[in-house]
Design a protein around this motif. Sequence first.
Motif, PDB file in Angstrom:
ATOM      1  N   GLU A 106     -58.754 103.069  71.956  1.00 54.37           N
ATOM      2  CA  GLU A 106     -57.978 103.987  71.137  1.00 54.37           C
ATOM      3  C   GLU A 106     -58.834 104.353  69.924  1.00 54.37           C
ATOM      4  O   GLU A 106     -59.073 103.506  69.064  1.00 54.37           O
ATOM      5  CB  GLU A 106     -56.669 103.323  70.685  1.00 54.37           C
ATOM      6  N   SER A 163     -60.123 105.864  66.347  1.00 53.08           N
ATOM      7  CA  SER A 163     -59.565 106.125  65.020  1.00 53.08           C
ATOM      8  C   SER A 163     -60.521 107.124  64.370  1.00 53.08           C
ATOM      9  O   SER A 163     -60.655 108.232  64.881  1.00 53.08           O
ATOM     10  CB  SER A 163     -59.395 104.836  64.211  1.00 53.08           C
ATOM     11  N   GLU A 164     -61.231 106.737  63.327  1.00 50.91           N
ATOM     12  CA  GLU A 164     -62.213 107.635  62.722  1.00 50.91           C
ATOM     13  C   GLU A 164     -63.524 107.483  63.496  1.00 50.91           C
ATOM     14  O   GLU A 164     -64.182 106.443  63.426  1.00 50.91           O
ATOM     15  CB  GLU A 164     -62.414 107.277  61.252  1.00 50.91           C
ATOM     16  N   GLY A 203     -62.733 102.487  66.405  1.00 50.86           N
ATOM     17  CA  GLY A 203     -61.424 102.462  67.033  1.00 50.86           C
ATOM     18  C   GLY A 203     -61.050 101.051  67.426  1.00 50.86           C
ATOM     19  O   GLY A 203     -61.586 100.078  66.908  1.00 50.86           O
ATOM     20  N   THR A 204     -60.130 100.958  68.374  1.00 52.65           N
ATOM     21  CA  THR A 204     -59.647  99.670  68.853  1.00 52.65           C
ATOM     22  C   THR A 204     -59.784  99.607  70.368  1.00 52.65           C
ATOM     23  O   THR A 204     -59.350 100.517  71.075  1.00 52.65           O
ATOM     24  CB  THR A 204     -58.170  99.462  68.471  1.00 52.65           C
TER      25      THR A 204
END
Length: 143
Positions: free
Chosen positions: A95, A97-98, A102-103
């Motif tokens: 997933e 993010s910036e 992410g994750t």
Amino acid sequence: MTDLKLLALDAEDLEVVSAHVQDAVVRVSDMGYARGDRRFALLMNRFDWTAELPRGRGLRKRAAMHFDAVEAVRYAGFDPASPEGVLELLNIHFEPSEAPSGTIELRFAGGGTVRLAVDYVEARLSDLGAAWAASGKPQHALD
């Protein structure tokens, strides 16, 4: 029988790796985070979906996987200190993010997860040579 060696450098690559580790069996004690190296690693007995053995049994292979550039690790749905715990890996998902951080989430049967906060995607999967006939082919209920 060729040993698998894969490198994932983005979400699309990670989907390919995820397909190869679907239904891998992982002992909780075979997972760990090396904070100083910023690396999360695990050993697994992965089901080789490309191998065909008589009577539809399939093949399991010992494999190692690690993720680099890991800033933090969070566990949910199981006790990470349980040395006898065994998990079945369902998939791995990224997933963002910036960008490019992410994750990465490792999702296990029964709802357990390992969430890795990463600066970027870099994961390696390598078979370790040991292989044996599986007791059966994993099956999932389609809800």
